[in-house]
Write an enzyme that holds these catalytic residues in place. Sequence first.
Site, PDB file in Angstrom:
ATOM      1  N   GLU A 173       0.267  -9.659  -5.414  1.00 24.86           N
ATOM      2  CA  GLU A 173      -0.655  -9.729  -6.375  1.00 24.86           C
ATOM      3  C   GLU A 173       0.097 -10.079  -7.619  1.00 24.86           C
ATOM      4  O   GLU A 173      -0.397 -11.050  -8.404  1.00 24.86           O
ATOM      5  CB  GLU A 173      -1.837  -8.595  -6.567  1.00 24.86           C
ATOM      6  CG  GLU A 173      -2.459  -8.327  -5.199  1.00 24.86           C
ATOM      7  CD  GLU A 173      -3.288  -9.695  -4.677  1.00 24.86           C
ATOM      8  OE1 GLU A 173      -3.664 -10.447  -5.522  1.00 24.86           O
ATOM      9  OE2 GLU A 173      -3.291  -9.679  -3.294  1.00 24.86           O
ATOM     10  N   HIS A 179      -2.510   1.372  -0.547  1.00 24.65           N
ATOM     11  CA  HIS A 179      -2.934   0.184   0.259  1.00 24.65           C
ATOM     12  C   HIS A 179      -1.828  -0.264   1.151  1.00 24.65           C
ATOM     13  O   HIS A 179      -2.093  -0.477   2.349  1.00 24.65           O
ATOM     14  CB  HIS A 179      -3.252  -1.133  -0.953  1.00 24.65           C
ATOM     15  CG  HIS A 179      -3.733  -2.404  -0.275  1.00 24.65           C
ATOM     16  ND1 HIS A 179      -3.000  -3.226   0.431  1.00 24.65           N
ATOM     17  CD2 HIS A 179      -5.063  -2.682  -0.163  1.00 24.65           C
ATOM     18  CE1 HIS A 179      -3.704  -4.119   0.957  1.00 24.65           C
ATOM     19  NE2 HIS A 179      -5.119  -3.681   0.541  1.00 24.65           N
ATOM     20  N   GLU A 237      -2.063  -0.194   5.285  1.00 23.87           N
ATOM     21  CA  GLU A 237      -1.614  -1.380   5.855  1.00 23.87           C
ATOM     22  C   GLU A 237      -0.027  -1.615   5.900  1.00 23.87           C
ATOM     23  O   GLU A 237       0.330  -2.682   6.367  1.00 23.87           O
ATOM     24  CB  GLU A 237      -2.132  -2.480   5.080  1.00 23.87           C
ATOM     25  CG  GLU A 237      -3.768  -2.768   5.003  1.00 23.87           C
ATOM     26  CD  GLU A 237      -4.216  -4.200   4.385  1.00 23.87           C
ATOM     27  OE1 GLU A 237      -3.276  -4.964   3.962  1.00 23.87           O
ATOM     28  OE2 GLU A 237      -5.365  -4.220   4.323  1.00 23.87           O
ATOM     29  N   VAL A 272      -8.819   1.281  -8.121  1.00 20.50           N
ATOM     30  CA  VAL A 272     -10.280   1.366  -7.907  1.00 20.50           C
ATOM     31  C   VAL A 272     -10.477   2.188  -6.861  1.00 20.50           C
ATOM     32  O   VAL A 272      -9.825   2.601  -6.051  1.00 20.50           O
ATOM     33  CB  VAL A 272     -11.020   0.067  -7.836  1.00 20.50           C
ATOM     34  CG1 VAL A 272     -10.802  -0.713  -9.052  1.00 20.50           C
ATOM     35  CG2 VAL A 272     -10.635  -0.694  -6.618  1.00 20.50           C
ATOM     36  N   HIS A 324     -11.276   0.426   0.790  1.00 18.81           N
ATOM     37  CA  HIS A 324     -10.354   1.047   1.555  1.00 18.81           C
ATOM     38  C   HIS A 324     -10.756   2.510   1.520  1.00 18.81           C
ATOM     39  O   HIS A 324     -10.756   3.594   2.411  1.00 18.81           O
ATOM     40  CB  HIS A 324      -8.840   0.926   1.178  1.00 18.81           C
ATOM     41  CG  HIS A 324      -8.590  -0.302   1.546  1.00 18.81           C
ATOM     42  ND1 HIS A 324      -8.391  -0.503   2.886  1.00 18.81           N
ATOM     43  CD2 HIS A 324      -7.788  -1.569   1.037  1.00 18.81           C
ATOM     44  CE1 HIS A 324      -7.923  -1.930   3.170  1.00 18.81           C
ATOM     45  NE2 HIS A 324      -7.598  -2.364   1.916  1.00 18.81           N
TER      46      HIS A 324
END
Length: 265
Positions: free
Chosen positions: A89, A146, A177, A205, A209
């Site tokens: 990102e 994440h 992941e 946030v 997930h």
Amino acid sequence: MKRAVLVVSFGTTYHDSRRKTIESIEQAIKDELKGFEIRRAFTSRIIIGILKNRDGIEIDGVSEALEKLYKEGYTHVLVQPTLVMGGEENDRMLSAVEEYKDQFKTIICGKPLLSTEKDYERLTTILTDDTREYDEAGTEIIFMGHGTEHVANEAYERLAGVFSKREFNRYHIGTVEAEPTFQDIMEQVKKTDSTRIVLQPLMIVCGDHAHNDMAGEEDDSWKTQLEEEGYQVICRLKGMGELSGVCQILVDHAMEAKGEMEEVE
């Protein structure tokens, strides 16, 4: 001279979490960087689409936000990510910024949350302070990150290393992941005599997930799997963006970028 800060987040479809995390960070940056217009962009096209179609909320991607700033006559732009690390990102954000480098007199990017050794040390202190009430014999504290196939995934092992170095031995970091996997963390936990597990997202946030993969009632959620192993599980649905110390790290990165901007003016 027109100056703006574009605060870039992955995004979330959970309104309450957005208010407690992303908006809190944006406000903290606004409070510190006087004289800058504050704008928002999300990197997740999926989240942008859901918010538009489901809620009628329009949020720009990075390129769209930069295009608007250019057309509105802004000359100095500071782009500050709220991303945890410099992964995919962040790379996409940097690519968009590169495309607009000639449209502004100055455009500078701040660093993600975990960028320097000091950042890792600070985040370890922030997280252990926040969970201090649970740091006792019989309890293990697991943070869910994440995870990414990007080389930046090493940030999780690096952060775990800081916990270990500082002898916060009840703390563990896994990812949804990538690695370390949930199974890796289970192996660590089973080596202890603990009977209680605290789960908390290692994400800015508290979104899908956290609510589903971590705390959901489905058979494959971390909570369910731990309960099946006989553990008492406490889920803390709290994004890191809710922590004032995390906000401050990102504000500090924005201020560092502001200093770089002033040097080139």
